[in-house]
Scaffold this motif. Structure first.
Motif, short mmCIF file in Angstrom:
data_model
loop_
_atom_site.label_atom_id
_atom_site.label_comp_id
_atom_site.label_asym_id
_atom_site.label_seq_id
_atom_site.Cartn_x
_atom_site.Cartn_y
_atom_site.Cartn_z
N ASN A 188 -46.57 -1.69 19.21
CA ASN A 188 -46.46 -1.00 17.93
C ASN A 188 -47.63 -0.05 17.67
OD1 ASN A 188 -45.12 -4.07 16.87
ND2 ASN A 188 -43.93 -2.20 16.95
N ASN A 189 -47.73 0.40 16.41
CA ASN A 189 -48.76 1.33 15.93
C ASN A 189 -48.52 2.76 16.42
OD1 ASN A 189 -49.93 -0.73 14.54
ND2 ASN A 189 -51.92 -0.61 15.56
N THR A 190 -47.29 3.08 16.78
CA THR A 190 -46.88 4.39 17.29
C THR A 190 -47.51 4.68 18.65
OG1 THR A 190 -48.59 5.92 16.43
CG2 THR A 190 -46.85 5.23 14.89
N ALA A 191 -47.17 5.83 19.22
CA ALA A 191 -47.66 6.22 20.54
C ALA A 191 -48.84 7.19 20.41
CB ALA A 191 -46.54 6.85 21.35
N PHE A 192 -49.66 7.01 19.39
CA PHE A 192 -50.84 7.84 19.19
C PHE A 192 -52.09 6.97 19.17
CE2 PHE A 192 -53.88 9.65 16.00
CZ PHE A 192 -54.37 10.66 16.80
N ARG A 193 -53.08 7.35 20.01
CA ARG A 193 -54.38 6.70 20.00
C ARG A 193 -55.46 7.78 20.08
NH1 ARG A 193 -50.96 3.44 19.33
NH2 ARG A 193 -50.71 1.37 20.25
N GLU A 194 -56.60 7.51 19.47
CA GLU A 194 -57.70 8.47 19.49
C GLU A 194 -59.01 7.72 19.26
OE1 GLU A 194 -57.64 12.67 17.55
OE2 GLU A 194 -58.70 11.38 16.11
N THR A 195 -60.05 8.10 19.98
CA THR A 195 -61.35 7.44 19.84
C THR A 195 -62.21 8.22 18.86
OG1 THR A 195 -61.19 6.76 22.16
CG2 THR A 195 -63.33 6.52 21.10
N GLU A 196 -62.77 7.50 17.88
CA GLU A 196 -63.60 8.11 16.84
C GLU A 196 -65.06 7.72 17.07
OE1 GLU A 196 -61.59 9.93 15.25
OE2 GLU A 196 -59.71 8.87 15.60
N ILE A 197 -65.97 8.69 16.89
CA ILE A 197 -67.40 8.47 17.07
C ILE A 197 -68.09 8.73 15.73
CG2 ILE A 197 -69.45 9.06 18.41
CD1 ILE A 197 -67.07 7.95 20.06
N SER A 198 -69.00 7.86 15.35
CA SER A 198 -69.76 8.06 14.12
C SER A 198 -71.23 7.75 14.36
CB SER A 198 -69.21 7.17 12.99
OG SER A 198 -69.36 5.80 13.32
N ILE A 199 -72.08 8.39 13.55
CA ILE A 199 -73.52 8.14 13.56
C ILE A 199 -73.91 7.72 12.16
CG2 ILE A 199 -75.81 9.16 13.83
CD1 ILE A 199 -74.71 10.97 15.97
N ASP A 200 -74.46 6.51 12.03
CA ASP A 200 -74.84 5.96 10.73
C ASP A 200 -73.69 6.03 9.74
OD1 ASP A 200 -77.39 5.67 11.84
OD2 ASP A 200 -78.06 7.62 11.09
N GLY A 201 -72.47 5.81 10.25
CA GLY A 201 -71.29 5.81 9.40
C GLY A 201 -70.70 7.17 9.13
N GLN A 202 -71.35 8.24 9.57
CA GLN A 202 -70.86 9.60 9.35
C GLN A 202 -70.05 10.05 10.55
OE1 GLN A 202 -73.97 12.48 8.81
NE2 GLN A 202 -72.58 14.19 8.44
N PRO A 203 -68.84 10.62 10.35
CA PRO A 203 -68.05 11.12 11.48
C PRO A 203 -68.87 12.09 12.32
CG PRO A 203 -66.74 11.15 9.49
CD PRO A 203 -68.14 10.82 9.06
N ALA A 204 -68.87 11.88 13.65
CA ALA A 204 -69.73 12.69 14.53
C ALA A 204 -68.99 13.30 15.70
CB ALA A 204 -70.89 11.83 15.05
N GLY A 205 -67.79 12.82 16.01
CA GLY A 205 -67.07 13.36 17.16
C GLY A 205 -65.78 12.63 17.40
N VAL A 206 -64.96 13.20 18.29
CA VAL A 206 -63.66 12.65 18.64
C VAL A 206 -63.51 12.71 20.16
CG1 VAL A 206 -61.16 12.98 18.46
CG2 VAL A 206 -62.62 13.38 16.47
N ALA A 207 -62.95 11.65 20.74
CA ALA A 207 -62.65 11.63 22.17
C ALA A 207 -61.17 11.31 22.35
CB ALA A 207 -63.50 10.60 22.90
N PRO A 208 -60.42 12.18 23.02
CA PRO A 208 -59.01 11.87 23.27
C PRO A 208 -58.89 10.69 24.24
CG PRO A 208 -59.68 13.77 24.56
CD PRO A 208 -60.84 13.43 23.67
N VAL A 209 -57.78 9.99 24.16
CA VAL A 209 -57.52 8.85 25.05
C VAL A 209 -56.63 9.33 26.19
CG1 VAL A 209 -56.48 6.58 25.28
CG2 VAL A 209 -57.80 7.16 23.22
N TYR A 210 -57.11 9.17 27.43
CA TYR A 210 -56.31 9.61 28.57
C TYR A 210 -55.27 8.53 28.92
CZ TYR A 210 -54.75 11.58 32.91
OH TYR A 210 -53.94 12.11 33.89
N PRO A 211 -54.03 8.91 29.24
CA PRO A 211 -52.98 7.93 29.58
C PRO A 211 -53.07 7.46 31.03
CG PRO A 211 -52.03 10.14 29.61
CD PRO A 211 -53.47 10.29 29.16
N TRP A 212 -54.13 6.72 31.34
CA TRP A 212 -54.25 6.16 32.69
C TRP A 212 -53.10 5.17 32.93
CZ3 TRP A 212 -59.64 5.51 30.53
CH2 TRP A 212 -60.46 6.59 30.89
#
Length: 660
Positions: free
Chosen positions: A320-344
């Motif tokens: 479940n949770n749909t077919a979308f995944r994404e990695t979120e990066i934060s610094i001290d709780g502040q959004p800092a970057g995004v990393a896509p998830v590769y379909p290995w």
């Protein structure tokens, strides 16, 4: 390297003819003939040619970089292959090696990973005969599986808490007593700072031998340290007056694990976070990057097949949770970057291990991390306070195995760098859109239709630091587009699911240092077209198939150093294949049909370096390969220097690299 300004003297100019080395053409049309059945490094007789790429009027310093980037002996290396073999066959290039004699430091030798009581310990000591800096450092891993049946296993290698390698194993494809074997190489020169001191580490492969799963796993790993070539006085990162010929490398490589004996971390839900707390970071950080690994496991393994929660277990694999995944990066709780998830896809993946023999999917045996640029936050990290960097996976559904390395570049001319984030438009979480167009029968059971999930993000983060060479501003701007479409066909006692997924990340990093501006443009694209099916026939027999139309990894990078010579490189790694398992009405397995696969790996850059190899298999045996078809005059040509990376990294000031 220079910017025109009334306050700066006009640089001296030169006319520079940029050359690239190559090879005479070779007829590769008859790749299955007996005399080509086995090829190894250096098998081809190659005559060196030089052809002019372009003539340019450049500043002398820029010309020197261009000439440097275009020198070096051609050294094209790839796996040796044998027609008819069932052993692992991949099209990826191995790491081109410098001409110097390396010092070899074993990490472990002939280690058994069967039913272990714990990780295999590593005790590393720097090579006394090859003190740094090094021209190149190469990690090699040789792994063996002996048996008839075994699951794919996940493995990782750690040193000083930092992760050097992350990947999965091949399931057995060679009949015992012979072994299924594979060889992995990875350029780890960016971790040079880690290798200058003795370190404890561990190899974390776990293989359980029990019942019908008799496959036994063992392996060896080593680091090859190549001394500097030609000029022993070269330096990097501020040596030799601020610019060595060697490209800049990170000054520090820091683990995200508080305990260096730990391994990967499991994220089960969106709310879970993998957090590293740093209490004493250097105060002269000028650039920062986070290498991100996010490997899908267990219920999330086939995440690209998952469906929305309101559809229960509609998905082929019931997640479940749909077919979308994404990695979120934060610094001290502040959004800092995004990393896509590769379909290995692993070698037991999609419920069809026969598809992945002898060629596994893209990056299955050795994952490529995604590097998130945290440089706009360098000033924040320099303030002497405690800071936390966190990683989470949006829509995680038990679970993702994650890891990361923090790579820091320091200002060698200053003990204290100050700065701040000027602006940040990155939202804390994505807002995916789900559209369901499903058909149902009279009992409200789903009989077919389509589910689509999309996500689009656009943001920019800008930061400044006051360095020893002036105020530097860095803007990281990204557009991220994700789409996953699932077409369902659901007759009685059968199921078909056709998946078309695309992930595209367009990044533009603009770095302004006084009067000099350098722009780095990158694109990552992860296409996936996958058909899954389980169909029962009228006579009670049934088939299960996996048809991979395309699993791709595409990356491009272009660097533009002001109004001087730009450079570009692209890599395209694609797999396609099919396998169908058949059972009779009594449930007895009757064999596999329509089994084939292809892998096509291509690399090109502005310095006329090129590599292409396409391999083919049928009925789980290698049937042929073609080298150089996508290159000039049909010949592969890679320099051990990795000319694009050396040039682009030198003008950009941090590592820009596409080759493994």
């Amino acid at each position: 390297m220079f910017a025109r300004s009334p306050a700066i003297a006009e640089p001296k100019w030169c006319t520079c003819s940029v050359f690239a080395a190559g090879s005479s053409p070779v007829d590769s049309s008859n790749v299955t003939s007996a005399d080509q059945a086995v090829r190894s490094r250096g098998d081809r007789a190659m005559s060196t040619r030089l052809h002019t790429v372009r003539s340019l009027r450049l500043p002398i310093a820029q010309c020197a970089l261009a000439v440097l980037a275009c020198t070096g002996v051609s050294n094209v290396s790839a796996q040796s292959l044998t027609i008819g073999s069932h052993n692992v066959a991949v099209a990826d290039p191995t790491v081109p090696r410098p001409p110097t004699t390396p010092c070899v430091v074993p990490l472990y030798t002939n280690a058994s990973f069967d039913n272990p009581s714990g990780p295999t310990p590593i005790n590393y000591t720097p090579p006394a005969g090859c003190p740094g800096p090094w021209e190149k450092v190469v990690l090699t891993i040789d792994t063996s599986m002996v048996g008839t049946n075994q699951f794919d296993r996940t493995g990782s290698i750690w040193l000083g808490g930092a992760i050097l390698y992350f990947g999965t194993t091949q399931e057995p494809s060679v009949a015992p007593p012979s072994a299924t074997t594979w060889h992995i190489e990875k350029d780890v020169t960016d971790y040079s700072a880690l290798f200058t001191a003795s370190q404890a580490g561990h190899s974390d492969f776990v293989n359980y031998v029990e019942g019908p799963y008799d496959g036994k796993l063992s392996g060896s790993a080593a680091l090859y340290f190549y001394p500097l070539a030609n000029d022993g006085n070269r330096g990097r990162n501020g040596d030799n007056g601020g610019h060595g010929i060697l490209q800049p490398r990170p000054d520090l490589v820091l683990s995200m694990n508080s305990n260096p004996a730990n391994g990967t971390y499991a994220l089960n839900t969106t709310a879970d976070q993998y957090t590293a707390t740093y209490t004493s970071l250097p105060r002269n950080i000028e650039r920062a990057y986070l290498e991100v690994y996010a490997q899908s496991q267990s219920n999330d393994e086939i995440w690209y097949s998952c469906n929305p929660n309101d559809q229960g277990t509609l998905s082929f694999f019931g997640c479940n949770n749909t077919a979308f995944r994404e990695t979120e990066i934060s610094i001290d709780g502040q959004p800092a970057g995004v990393a896509p998830v590769y379909p290995w896809i692993y070698t037991g993946g999609t419920g069809n291990p026969g598809l992945w023999e002898p060629t596994p999917g893209v990056q299955t045996l050795s994952f490529v991390p995604y590097r998130v640029d945290l440089t706009p936050f360098a000033g924040t990290l320099d303030d002497g306070k405690t800071h936390s960097i966190s990683m989470s996976v949006f829509n995680a559904n038990q679970y993702f195995s994650v890891a990361g390395n923090l790579l820091l570049y320091l200002d060698h001319g200053s003990k204290q760098v100050r700065g701040a984030v000027i602006s940040n438009s990155l939202a804390a979480a994505p807002t995916p859109q789900v559209v369901e167009n499903l058909t149902t029968d009279a009992s409200n059971n789903v009989t077919g239709g389509n589910i689509t999930v999309t996500s689009n993000r656009k943001f920019a983060i800008v930061g400044v630091v006051a360095t020893s060479h002036g105020v530097v501003q860095t803007e990281v701007a990204q557009k991220i587009a994700f789409s996953n479409s699932q077409d369902y066909t659901l007759p009685a006692n059968s199921e078909g699911e056709n998946i078309v997924q695309t992930t595209t990340v367009d990044s533009t990093t603009t770095r302004t240092d006084g009067h000099k501006t350098v722009v780095l443009r990158e694109r990552h694209s992860y296409p996936l077209k996958l058909n899954l099916g389980y169909f029962e026939q009228a006579d009670g027999s049934y088939q299960q198939y996996t048809d991979v139309k395309e699993q791709g990894y595409r990356q491009s990078a272009s660097v533009f150093p002001g109004y001087f010579l730009g450079a570009e490189a692209t890599v395209d790694n694609t797999f396609d294949g099919n396998n169908t398992y058949n059972w009779n009405a009594a449930g007895q397995f009757t064999g596999a049909t329509d089994t084939y696969s292809h892998q096509d790996y291509r690399y090109r850059d502005s310095f006329d370096e090129c590599y292409s190899r396409k391999i083919s298999s049928k009925d789980n045996a290698l049937t042929g390969w073609v080298d150089g078809a996508a290159c000039w005059m049909g010949s592969n040509n890679l320099s051990w220097r990795d000319r694009f990376s050396q040039y682009a990294s030198s003008v950009y000031g941090a590592t820009v690299q596409l080759l493994p």
